[in-house]
Design an enzyme around this catalytic site. Structure first.
Site, PDB file in Angstrom:
ATOM      1  N   GLU A   5     -13.653  -2.295   7.054  1.00 27.88           N
ATOM      2  CA  GLU A   5     -14.665  -2.276   5.953  1.00 27.88           C
ATOM      3  C   GLU A   5     -15.444  -3.654   6.182  1.00 27.88           C
ATOM      4  O   GLU A   5     -16.718  -3.584   5.729  1.00 27.88           O
ATOM      5  CB  GLU A   5     -13.858  -2.183   4.644  1.00 27.88           C
ATOM      6  CG  GLU A   5     -13.441  -0.857   4.286  1.00 27.88           C
ATOM      7  CD  GLU A   5     -12.522  -0.560   3.078  1.00 27.88           C
ATOM      8  OE1 GLU A   5     -12.290   0.277   2.673  1.00 27.88           O
ATOM      9  OE2 GLU A   5     -12.405  -1.649   2.511  1.00 27.88           O
ATOM     10  N   LYS A  26     -19.314  -4.184  -7.545  1.00 27.98           N
ATOM     11  CA  LYS A  26     -19.891  -3.178  -7.654  1.00 27.98           C
ATOM     12  C   LYS A  26     -21.092  -3.020  -8.502  1.00 27.98           C
ATOM     13  O   LYS A  26     -21.220  -4.108  -9.381  1.00 27.98           O
ATOM     14  CB  LYS A  26     -19.134  -1.904  -8.004  1.00 27.98           C
ATOM     15  CG  LYS A  26     -18.138  -1.637  -7.036  1.00 27.98           C
ATOM     16  CD  LYS A  26     -17.122  -0.242  -7.294  1.00 27.98           C
ATOM     17  CE  LYS A  26     -15.991   0.016  -6.266  1.00 27.98           C
ATOM     18  NZ  LYS A  26     -15.316   1.334  -6.915  1.00 27.98           N
ATOM     19  N   ARG A  47      -5.170  -6.292  -4.475  1.00 24.64           N
ATOM     20  CA  ARG A  47      -5.315  -4.942  -5.406  1.00 24.64           C
ATOM     21  C   ARG A  47      -4.402  -5.412  -6.892  1.00 24.64           C
ATOM     22  O   ARG A  47      -4.709  -4.676  -7.648  1.00 24.64           O
ATOM     23  CB  ARG A  47      -4.142  -3.667  -4.457  1.00 24.64           C
ATOM     24  CG  ARG A  47      -5.182  -3.315  -3.315  1.00 24.64           C
ATOM     25  CD  ARG A  47      -5.974  -2.448  -3.529  1.00 24.64           C
ATOM     26  NE  ARG A  47      -5.640  -1.309  -4.332  1.00 24.64           N
ATOM     27  CZ  ARG A  47      -6.537  -0.184  -4.274  1.00 24.64           C
ATOM     28  NH1 ARG A  47      -7.479  -0.093  -3.583  1.00 24.64           N
ATOM     29  NH2 ARG A  47      -6.286   0.894  -5.063  1.00 24.64           N
ATOM     30  N   HIS A  91     -14.287  -3.172  -5.613  1.00 29.71           N
ATOM     31  CA  HIS A  91     -13.439  -2.524  -4.604  1.00 29.71           C
ATOM     32  C   HIS A  91     -12.563  -3.423  -3.953  1.00 29.71           C
ATOM     33  O   HIS A  91     -12.881  -4.639  -3.848  1.00 29.71           O
ATOM     34  CB  HIS A  91     -14.358  -1.994  -3.366  1.00 29.71           C
ATOM     35  CG  HIS A  91     -13.874  -1.641  -2.226  1.00 29.71           C
ATOM     36  ND1 HIS A  91     -13.491  -0.335  -2.061  1.00 29.71           N
ATOM     37  CD2 HIS A  91     -13.454  -2.138  -1.085  1.00 29.71           C
ATOM     38  CE1 HIS A  91     -12.628   0.009  -0.959  1.00 29.71           C
ATOM     39  NE2 HIS A  91     -12.943  -1.418  -0.438  1.00 29.71           N
ATOM     40  N   TYR A 138     -17.747   5.503   2.246  1.00 31.21           N
ATOM     41  CA  TYR A 138     -16.767   6.310   1.126  1.00 31.21           C
ATOM     42  C   TYR A 138     -16.529   7.858   2.138  1.00 31.21           C
ATOM     43  O   TYR A 138     -15.863   8.823   1.154  1.00 31.21           O
ATOM     44  CB  TYR A 138     -17.031   6.365   0.083  1.00 31.21           C
ATOM     45  CG  TYR A 138     -17.088   5.269  -0.964  1.00 31.21           C
ATOM     46  CD1 TYR A 138     -15.725   4.989  -1.275  1.00 31.21           C
ATOM     47  CD2 TYR A 138     -18.216   4.454  -1.219  1.00 31.21           C
ATOM     48  CE1 TYR A 138     -15.525   3.720  -2.006  1.00 31.21           C
ATOM     49  CE2 TYR A 138     -17.901   3.252  -2.266  1.00 31.21           C
ATOM     50  CZ  TYR A 138     -16.603   3.014  -2.356  1.00 31.21           C
ATOM     51  OH  TYR A 138     -16.466   1.872  -3.276  1.00 31.21           O
ATOM     52  N   ASN A 156     -16.171   1.069 -11.860  1.00 22.01           N
ATOM     53  CA  ASN A 156     -14.721   0.184 -11.995  1.00 22.01           C
ATOM     54  C   ASN A 156     -15.086  -1.147 -11.628  1.00 22.01           C
ATOM     55  O   ASN A 156     -13.951  -1.760 -11.102  1.00 22.01           O
ATOM     56  CB  ASN A 156     -13.691   0.815 -11.601  1.00 22.01           C
ATOM     57  CG  ASN A 156     -13.719   1.379 -10.108  1.00 22.01           C
ATOM     58  OD1 ASN A 156     -14.665   1.166  -9.498  1.00 22.01           O
ATOM     59  ND2 ASN A 156     -12.667   1.753  -9.773  1.00 22.01           N
ATOM     60  N   THR A 201      -7.374   1.749 -10.613  1.00 21.11           N
ATOM     61  CA  THR A 201      -8.574   2.384 -10.633  1.00 21.11           C
ATOM     62  C   THR A 201      -9.330   2.757 -11.747  1.00 21.11           C
ATOM     63  O   THR A 201     -10.477   2.479 -12.085  1.00 21.11           O
ATOM     64  CB  THR A 201      -8.499   3.483  -9.815  1.00 21.11           C
ATOM     65  OG1 THR A 201      -7.784   3.617  -8.529  1.00 21.11           O
ATOM     66  CG2 THR A 201      -9.789   4.334  -9.284  1.00 21.11           C
TER      67      THR A 201
HETATM   68  N1  UDP Z   1     -13.557   7.182  -8.247  1.00 21.37           N
HETATM   69  C1  UDP Z   1     -13.846   7.845  -9.065  1.00 21.37           C
HETATM   70  N2  UDP Z   1     -13.045   9.184  -9.824  1.00 21.37           N
HETATM   71  C2  UDP Z   1     -11.942   9.245  -9.596  1.00 21.37           C
HETATM   72  C3  UDP Z   1     -11.276   8.556  -8.538  1.00 21.37           C
HETATM   73  C4  UDP Z   1     -12.226   7.386  -7.972  1.00 21.37           C
HETATM   74  O1  UDP Z   1     -15.122   7.850  -9.363  1.00 21.37           O
HETATM   75  O2  UDP Z   1     -11.267  10.162 -10.103  1.00 21.37           O
HETATM   76  C5  UDP Z   1     -14.156   6.235  -7.531  1.00 21.37           C
HETATM   77  C6  UDP Z   1     -14.007   4.857  -7.997  1.00 21.37           C
HETATM   78  O3  UDP Z   1     -14.911   4.012  -8.016  1.00 21.37           O
HETATM   79  C7  UDP Z   1     -12.834   4.472  -7.022  1.00 21.37           C
HETATM   80  C8  UDP Z   1     -13.460   5.012  -5.737  1.00 21.37           C
HETATM   81  O4  UDP Z   1     -14.083   6.256  -6.202  1.00 21.37           O
HETATM   82  O5  UDP Z   1     -12.990   3.021  -7.210  1.00 21.37           O
HETATM   83  C9  UDP Z   1     -12.517   5.120  -4.458  1.00 21.37           C
HETATM   84  O6  UDP Z   1     -11.410   5.732  -5.020  1.00 21.37           O
HETATM   85  P1  UDP Z   1      -9.738   5.238  -4.682  1.00 21.37           P
HETATM   86  O7  UDP Z   1      -9.017   6.299  -4.919  1.00 21.37           O
HETATM   87  O8  UDP Z   1      -9.903   4.860  -3.183  1.00 21.37           O
HETATM   88  O9  UDP Z   1      -9.410   4.105  -5.776  1.00 21.37           O
HETATM   89  P2  UDP Z   1      -9.632   2.661  -5.409  1.00 21.37           P
HETATM   90  O10 UDP Z   1      -8.989   2.234  -4.258  1.00 21.37           O
HETATM   91  O11 UDP Z   1     -11.039   1.913  -5.515  1.00 21.37           O
HETATM   92  O12 UDP Z   1      -8.668   1.823  -6.597  1.00 21.37           O
HETATM   93 MG    MG Z   2      -9.405   3.037  -2.287  1.00 15.78          MG
END
Ligand code: UDP
Ligand code: MG
Length: 139
Positions: free
Chosen positions: A128, A11, A87, A117, A51, A114, A93
């Site tokens: 994706e 990212k 993962r 992805h 997204y 973070n 996250t």
């Molecule tokens: N995100 C955020 N705030 C939150 C949760 C998620 O900004 O409270 C962002 C973060 O960059 C995350 C992305 O949205 O990676 C997608 O969220 P998801 O819950 O799918 O998390 P991931 O699968 O990336 O761990």
């Molecule tokens: Mg996700």
């Protein structure tokens, strides 16, 4: 049966902080091979579409703005049990909750910014991957 491919993005925060090489090294060391990869940038429209599943979440606007704010690296990765193992490699996250030694623990700035992805299912890995790569770009 679990699949053998997943999709990732390095990212904008991790690209900006100069960690493309470090993150790709961790991905390689964990046994993933690269099937497709590109250095690119998401437009606001493309970030919104990628997204779209999060469109109703309170962080959606900020997420779209961040993900279109600078270059990213997009890649399709291959390994046995790819989605689950990737993962585990990236961690939770929120980097504050990510396990020691994970990519997010090492390189993520915050829950929003973070570093990486990782697809959350075989179905989404396929969707994706196709969002970013044409069939003949996957080697
Ligand atoms: N995100 C955020 N705030 C939150 C949760 C998620 O900004 O409270 C962002 C973060 O960059 C995350 C992305 O949205 O990676 C997608 O969220 P998801 O819950 O799918 O998390 P991931 O699968 O990336 O761990
Ligand atoms: Mg996700």
């Amino acid at each position: 049966m679990s699949g053998n491919r997943t999709f990732t993005m390095i990212k904008p925060d991790a690209v900006e902080s100069g960690n493309i090489g470090n993150i790709l090294q961790m991905i390689s060391d964990a046994g993933f091979s690269i099937k497709a990869m590109k250095y690119t940038k998401l437009s606001e429209e493309r970030a919104k579409a990628f997204y779209a599943v999060h469109a109703e979440r309170p962080f959606y606007g900020e997420l779209v703005e961040y993900m279109s704010s600078g270059p990213i690296v997009a890649a399709i990765l291959e390994k046995n049990n790819a989605v689950e193992d990737f993962r585990a490699l990236i961690g939770a996250t929120d980097p504050a909750e990510a396990a020691e030694g994970t990519i997010r623990k090492k390189y993520a700035e915050s829950k929003g910014r973070n570093a990486v992805h990782g697809s959350d299912s075989d179905e989404n890995a396929q969707i994706e991957g196709e969002f970013h790569f044409a069939e003949d770009e996957v080697i």
